[in-house]
Write a protein that holds these residues in place. Structure first.
Motif, PDB file in Angstrom:
ATOM      1  N   SER A  46       0.837  -1.198   0.000  1.00 38.01           N
ATOM      2  CA  SER A  46       0.000   0.000   0.000  1.00 38.01           C
ATOM      3  C   SER A  46       0.873   1.250   0.000  1.00 38.01           C
ATOM      4  O   SER A  46       1.783   1.377   0.838  1.00 38.01           O
TER       5      SER A  46
ATOM      6  N   LYS B 197       0.766  -2.432   5.157  1.00 38.66           N
ATOM      7  CA  LYS B 197      -0.389  -3.060   4.544  1.00 38.66           C
ATOM      8  C   LYS B 197      -0.119  -3.439   3.100  1.00 38.66           C
ATOM      9  O   LYS B 197       0.695  -2.827   2.420  1.00 38.66           O
TER      10      LYS B 197
ATOM     11  N   HIS C 244      -1.503 -11.725   2.311  1.00 37.85           N
ATOM     12  CA  HIS C 244      -2.767 -11.150   2.821  1.00 37.85           C
ATOM     13  C   HIS C 244      -3.874 -11.150   1.768  1.00 37.85           C
ATOM     14  O   HIS C 244      -4.797 -10.335   1.838  1.00 37.85           O
TER      15      HIS C 244
ATOM     16  N   LEU D   4      -5.545  -5.290  11.080  1.00 40.87           N
ATOM     17  CA  LEU D   4      -4.889  -4.452  10.085  1.00 40.87           C
ATOM     18  C   LEU D   4      -5.858  -3.907   9.040  1.00 40.87           C
ATOM     19  O   LEU D   4      -5.735  -2.765   8.607  1.00 40.87           O
ATOM     20  N   TYR D   5      -6.845  -4.695   8.662  1.00 39.74           N
ATOM     21  CA  TYR D   5      -7.750  -4.298   7.580  1.00 39.74           C
ATOM     22  C   TYR D   5      -9.214  -4.193   8.017  1.00 39.74           C
ATOM     23  O   TYR D   5     -10.079  -3.940   7.190  1.00 39.74           O
TER      24      TYR D   5
END
Length: 329
Positions: A203, A209, A247, A265-266
């Protein structure tokens, strides 16, 4: 000069019909049992030579093969694993002389790394298998062919010898394995079954991320099916991986607006939906310290027998407990 120790050597002659091929591709085609990835590692470590073992080391797999060249591949003895064997309980689902399939609990780190020097799955496998693990994975990762995130539970396979490691690695590379997950997500995906595509890369906003990116990244495909909806608040989704990116399921489901419950995290997208829960359901969700994701199916071709090995597990307790409370919302 560094002394080269070889457990096995292979000699490859370049014939006219192979001229101009990439060297790593040619060698992987000519030598049975060594994958392209394994050969790349041997090249990078200086174990592929021109002419003989005293010749120049070839470290670039992109090099074009020339007619008449002779290459010597030196496969060194497997490096002894350095992590300490630790008596950590394992839930063994399947085991033979070549492979072991375990049900990894959420919270267990797969291999030693910064911040997790021991207490990992590798430490447990070393104790359980008593030294019988493939050395291809490297000093810190003996037997490890793939991994699950620390917070993801479920089925994993490890290799007990190099031949099994090579075979399983190739199956992961060509996506010929069966891998399916239970994912408890916020909301209900529409349509109820479909595919999520999108290149996954780091990201640009948060380097910790992964994200679906417009440029760069690696192609990823997840097939999903809603198994059970809890009103509009949440749903149990079956996800099947057609690719295996970091992920992947967490990123893909978040990208369509349905992050995993409990994902540290998400999972931010679940805040508004959380307010729709009753006290018991909210308490159960808040008690979860990892994403509600579980690898329930793992199928592969056995490295020695060639038969298909399919392992399946039922919905784990930590997901069932949340589902039970969601039923009452």
């Amino acid at each position: 000069m560094k002394k080269i120790t070889c457990e096995t050597t292979y000699t490859v002659h370049v014939h006219e019909n192979k001229a101009g091929m990439r060297l790593d591709k040619l060698l992987s085609e000519e030598v049975e049992g060594l994958s392209r990835a394994r050969l790349k590692g041997l090249m990078e470590d200086g174990h592929v030579f021109v002419g003989d073992l005293d010749g120049a080391a070839v470290m670039d797999g992109k090099k074009k093969a020339r007619v008449g060249d002779v290459y010597i591949i030196c496969v060194p003895p497997a490096v002894a694993a350095e992590p300490e064997a630790q008596n950590i309980p394992l839930d063994v689902v399947y085991e033979d002389d070549d492979v072991i399939v375990i049900d990894k609990p959420p919270g267990l780190v797969v291999h030693p790394a910064a911040g997790n020097a021991d207490g990992t799955l590798v430490n447990a496998l070393l104790a359980h298998c008593k030294g019988s693990l493939s050395g291809i994975g490297g000093v810190a990762r003996p037997g490890i062919v793939h991994r699950l995130d620390k917070g993801t539970g479920g089925l994993m396979v490890a290799a007990k010898n190099d031949a099994a490691h090579t075979s399983l690695s190739e199956q992961f590379a060509d996506h010929s394995l069966d891998r399916a997950y239970y994912a408890l997500v916020w909301g209900v995906p529409k349509p109820l079954a479909g595919e999520i595509e999108g290149h996954i890369g780091r990201s640009p906003q948060n380097r910790k991320k992964m994200a679906v990116v417009e440029r760069g990244g690696k192609y990823a495909l997840t097939r999903y099916k809603v198994l059970k909806a809890f009103g509009t608040v949440a749903s149990l989704v079956e996800c099947r991986l057609a690719t295996g990116r970091t992920h992947q399921i967490r990123v893909h489901l978040t990208s369509i607006g349905h992050p995993l419950i409990g994902d540290p995290l998400y999972g931010g997208g679940g805040r508004s939906r959380r307010s729709l829960l009753n006290d018991a359901a909210r308490a159960r969700v808040d008690a979860l310290d990892h994403q509600a994701l579980y690898a329930f199916e793992l199928g592969f071709t056995h490295p020695r027998t060639g038969l298909r090995v399919l392992n399946k597990k039922k919905i784990p307790l930590f997901i069932k407990e949340i589902m039970c409370e969601l039923e009452k919302v």
